[in-house]
Motif scaffolding. Structure first.
Motif, PDB file in Angstrom:
ATOM      1  N   THR A 172    -105.046  19.831 -15.374  1.00 13.13           N
ATOM      2  CA  THR A 172    -104.297  19.584 -16.603  1.00 13.13           C
ATOM      3  C   THR A 172    -103.001  20.398 -16.622  1.00 13.13           C
ATOM      4  OG1 THR A 172    -106.334  19.115 -17.807  1.00 13.13           O
ATOM      5  CG2 THR A 172    -104.428  19.674 -19.126  1.00 13.13           C
ATOM      6  N   ALA A 173    -103.068  21.652 -16.197  1.00  8.92           N
ATOM      7  CA  ALA A 173    -101.876  22.507 -16.171  1.00  8.92           C
ATOM      8  C   ALA A 173    -100.845  21.993 -15.170  1.00  8.92           C
ATOM      9  CB  ALA A 173    -102.278  23.940 -15.838  1.00  8.92           C
ATOM     10  N   LEU A 174    -101.295  21.552 -14.004  1.00  9.73           N
ATOM     11  CA  LEU A 174    -100.367  21.009 -12.996  1.00  9.73           C
ATOM     12  C   LEU A 174     -99.678  19.748 -13.499  1.00  9.73           C
ATOM     13  CD1 LEU A 174    -102.437  21.499  -9.716  1.00  9.73           C
ATOM     14  CD2 LEU A 174    -100.344  22.713 -10.379  1.00  9.73           C
ATOM     15  N   ILE A 175    -100.436  18.882 -14.137  1.00  8.25           N
ATOM     16  CA  ILE A 175     -99.854  17.649 -14.682  1.00  8.25           C
ATOM     17  C   ILE A 175     -98.864  17.976 -15.791  1.00  8.25           C
ATOM     18  CG2 ILE A 175    -100.388  15.574 -16.026  1.00  8.25           C
ATOM     19  CD1 ILE A 175    -102.971  15.411 -14.362  1.00  8.25           C
ATOM     20  N   GLY A 183    -107.453  10.136 -19.747  1.00  7.85           N
ATOM     21  CA  GLY A 183    -107.198   9.603 -18.417  1.00  7.85           C
ATOM     22  C   GLY A 183    -106.441   8.295 -18.412  1.00  7.85           C
ATOM     23  N   ASP A 184    -106.606   7.487 -19.457  1.00  6.53           N
ATOM     24  CA  ASP A 184    -105.895   6.196 -19.512  1.00  6.53           C
ATOM     25  C   ASP A 184    -104.385   6.380 -19.523  1.00  6.53           C
ATOM     26  OD1 ASP A 184    -108.230   4.698 -19.549  1.00  6.53           O
ATOM     27  OD2 ASP A 184    -108.327   4.661 -21.741  1.00  6.53           O
ATOM     28  N   LEU A 185    -103.901   7.359 -20.275  1.00  9.50           N
ATOM     29  CA  LEU A 185    -102.461   7.600 -20.371  1.00  9.50           C
ATOM     30  C   LEU A 185    -101.860   7.983 -19.015  1.00  9.50           C
ATOM     31  CD1 LEU A 185    -102.288   9.603 -23.707  1.00  9.50           C
ATOM     32  CD2 LEU A 185    -101.460   7.296 -23.306  1.00  9.50           C
ATOM     33  N   LEU A 186    -102.659   8.564 -18.152  1.00  8.45           N
ATOM     34  CA  LEU A 186    -102.143   9.028 -16.866  1.00  8.45           C
ATOM     35  C   LEU A 186    -101.967   7.906 -15.855  1.00  8.45           C
ATOM     36  CD1 LEU A 186    -104.107  12.340 -16.820  1.00  8.45           C
ATOM     37  CD2 LEU A 186    -101.657  12.039 -17.126  1.00  8.45           C
ATOM     38  N   LEU A 187    -102.436   6.725 -16.185  1.00 10.19           N
ATOM     39  CA  LEU A 187    -102.194   5.579 -15.308  1.00 10.19           C
ATOM     40  C   LEU A 187    -100.738   5.119 -15.404  1.00 10.19           C
ATOM     41  CD1 LEU A 187    -105.498   3.591 -15.859  1.00 10.19           C
ATOM     42  CD2 LEU A 187    -104.854   5.019 -13.895  1.00 10.19           C
ATOM     43  N   VAL A 188    -100.088   5.415 -16.516  1.00 14.92           N
ATOM     44  CA  VAL A 188     -98.666   5.051 -16.690  1.00 14.92           C
ATOM     45  C   VAL A 188     -97.787   5.806 -15.686  1.00 14.92           C
ATOM     46  CG1 VAL A 188     -96.706   5.083 -18.286  1.00 14.92           C
ATOM     47  CG2 VAL A 188     -98.968   4.358 -19.086  1.00 14.92           C
ATOM     48  N   PRO A 189     -97.835   7.149 -15.632  1.00 12.29           N
ATOM     49  CA  PRO A 189     -96.999   7.822 -14.632  1.00 12.29           C
ATOM     50  C   PRO A 189     -97.429   7.513 -13.201  1.00 12.29           C
ATOM     51  CG  PRO A 189     -98.354   9.413 -15.795  1.00 12.29           C
ATOM     52  CD  PRO A 189     -98.507   8.111 -16.502  1.00 12.29           C
ATOM     53  N   ILE A 236    -100.712  11.248  -7.113  1.00  9.28           N
ATOM     54  CA  ILE A 236    -102.033  11.783  -6.763  1.00  9.28           C
ATOM     55  C   ILE A 236    -102.636  12.545  -7.929  1.00  9.28           C
ATOM     56  CG2 ILE A 236    -103.216  13.451  -5.274  1.00  9.28           C
ATOM     57  CD1 ILE A 236    -101.190  12.538  -3.051  1.00  9.28           C
ATOM     58  N   LEU A 237    -101.860  13.447  -8.535  1.00 10.61           N
ATOM     59  CA  LEU A 237    -102.370  14.210  -9.680  1.00 10.61           C
ATOM     60  C   LEU A 237    -102.763  13.289 -10.829  1.00 10.61           C
ATOM     61  CD1 LEU A 237     -99.938  17.262  -9.866  1.00 10.61           C
ATOM     62  CD2 LEU A 237    -102.383  17.321  -9.347  1.00 10.61           C
ATOM     63  N   SER A 238    -101.916  12.302 -11.107  1.00 11.09           N
ATOM     64  CA  SER A 238    -102.201  11.390 -12.224  1.00 11.09           C
ATOM     65  C   SER A 238    -103.453  10.559 -11.958  1.00 11.09           C
ATOM     66  CB  SER A 238    -101.005  10.474 -12.479  1.00 11.09           C
ATOM     67  OG  SER A 238     -99.895  11.215 -12.923  1.00 11.09           O
ATOM     68  N   LEU A 239    -103.603  10.078 -10.729  1.00  9.95           N
ATOM     69  CA  LEU A 239    -104.786   9.273 -10.412  1.00  9.95           C
ATOM     70  C   LEU A 239    -106.063  10.097 -10.419  1.00  9.95           C
ATOM     71  CD1 LEU A 239    -103.455   6.879  -7.621  1.00  9.95           C
ATOM     72  CD2 LEU A 239    -104.038   6.310 -10.000  1.00  9.95           C
ATOM     73  N   ILE A 240    -106.007  11.297  -9.862  1.00 17.57           N
ATOM     74  CA  ILE A 240    -107.198  12.156  -9.894  1.00 17.57           C
ATOM     75  C   ILE A 240    -107.566  12.479 -11.332  1.00 17.57           C
ATOM     76  CG2 ILE A 240    -108.066  14.463  -9.353  1.00 17.57           C
ATOM     77  CD1 ILE A 240    -106.481  14.289  -6.709  1.00 17.57           C
ATOM     78  N   ALA A 241    -106.576  12.873 -12.120  1.00 17.85           N
ATOM     79  CA  ALA A 241    -106.858  13.230 -13.520  1.00 17.85           C
ATOM     80  C   ALA A 241    -107.305  12.013 -14.326  1.00 17.85           C
ATOM     81  CB  ALA A 241    -105.621  13.863 -14.157  1.00 17.85           C
ATOM     82  N   SER A 242    -106.826  10.839 -13.969  1.00 22.25           N
ATOM     83  CA  SER A 242    -107.269   9.640 -14.711  1.00 22.25           C
ATOM     84  C   SER A 242    -108.757   9.408 -14.499  1.00 22.25           C
ATOM     85  CB  SER A 242    -106.454   8.415 -14.316  1.00 22.25           C
ATOM     86  OG  SER A 242    -106.883   7.905 -13.083  1.00 22.25           O
ATOM     87  N   ARG A 243    -109.304   9.884 -13.385  1.00 18.56           N
ATOM     88  CA  ARG A 243    -110.744   9.749 -13.109  1.00 18.56           C
ATOM     89  C   ARG A 243    -111.518  10.921 -13.709  1.00 18.56           C
ATOM     90  NH1 ARG A 243    -111.728   5.268 -13.246  1.00 18.56           N
ATOM     91  NH2 ARG A 243    -109.592   4.962 -13.729  1.00 18.56           N
ATOM     92  N   VAL A 244    -110.921  12.111 -13.717  1.00 14.13           N
ATOM     93  CA  VAL A 244    -111.623  13.303 -14.173  1.00 14.13           C
ATOM     94  C   VAL A 244    -111.635  13.424 -15.694  1.00 14.13           C
ATOM     95  CG1 VAL A 244    -111.545  15.848 -14.151  1.00 14.13           C
ATOM     96  CG2 VAL A 244    -111.170  14.564 -12.034  1.00 14.13           C
ATOM     97  N   LEU A 245    -110.501  13.110 -16.307  1.00  9.86           N
ATOM     98  CA  LEU A 245    -110.402  13.222 -17.760  1.00  9.86           C
ATOM     99  C   LEU A 245    -111.033  11.982 -18.412  1.00  9.86           C
ATOM    100  CD1 LEU A 245    -106.766  14.608 -18.062  1.00  9.86           C
ATOM    101  CD2 LEU A 245    -108.896  15.882 -18.133  1.00  9.86           C
ATOM    102  N   PRO A 246    -111.515  12.139 -19.619  1.00  7.59           N
ATOM    103  CA  PRO A 246    -112.197  11.006 -20.268  1.00  7.59           C
ATOM    104  C   PRO A 246    -111.264   9.850 -20.590  1.00  7.59           C
ATOM    105  CG  PRO A 246    -112.029  12.889 -21.768  1.00  7.59           C
ATOM    106  CD  PRO A 246    -111.495  13.330 -20.445  1.00  7.59           C
ATOM    107  N   HIS A 247    -111.859   8.679 -20.658  1.00 13.13           N
ATOM    108  CA  HIS A 247    -111.122   7.475 -21.070  1.00 13.13           C
ATOM    109  C   HIS A 247    -111.507   7.153 -22.497  1.00 13.13           C
ATOM    110  CE1 HIS A 247    -109.555   6.201 -17.101  1.00 13.13           C
ATOM    111  NE2 HIS A 247    -110.506   7.021 -16.693  1.00 13.13           N
TER     112      HIS A 247
END
Length: 127
Positions: A6-9, A71-77, A113-124
């Motif tokens: 989350t901090a890296l993103i 995680g859904d929002l991170l699919l945009v970037p 990569i960060l956005s895709l990983i976080a989209s899987r790790v963070l809740p939808h």
């Protein structure tokens, strides 16, 4: 793990917001760092319109997605910077490379990569 991700993103999203703000306020100097040269008022208008749109939406979605743990929002970037990375790959084959060509690709790849990983790790969010 989730806190570091989350901090890296959040940090990378903030960097993109600063880049967008730089194009909005100082388009000519920002363009130089990107290998661009505006052609009069029309060129400056393109720099002020298109680059902030890319960086504000991409960076804003990264920050918002990280902040809200969504995680859904991170699919945009991931899509925005994935398309930018794809365009750079096409350019390598079509036009060849230039000095320092790899650095923007590395930044975009990291965002994807960060956005895709976080989209899987963070809740939808459902509904």
């Amino acid at each position: 793990m989730r806190l570091i991700l989350t901090a890296l993103i959040f940090a990378q999203g903030l960097m993109f917001l600063v880049l967008g703000l730089n194009f909005l306020l100082m388009p000519a100097s920002a363009a130089t760092g990107f290998g661009l040269s505006p052609d009069g008022a029309a060129g400056l208008a393109v720099l002020r319109a298109d680059f902030p749109a890319l960086f504000f939406v991409g960076g804003g979605a990264m920050i918002w997605g990280a902040w809200k743990r969504n995680g859904d929002l991170l699919l945009v970037p991931a899509a925005i910077f994935g398309i930018a990375l794809f365009g750079r790959l096409i350019s390598i084959f079509a036009d060849g490379t230039a000095p320092g060509f790899w650095f923007p690709m590395l930044v975009e790849a990291a965002a994807v990569i960060l956005s895709l990983i976080a989209s899987r790790v963070l809740p939808h969010r459902v509904g």
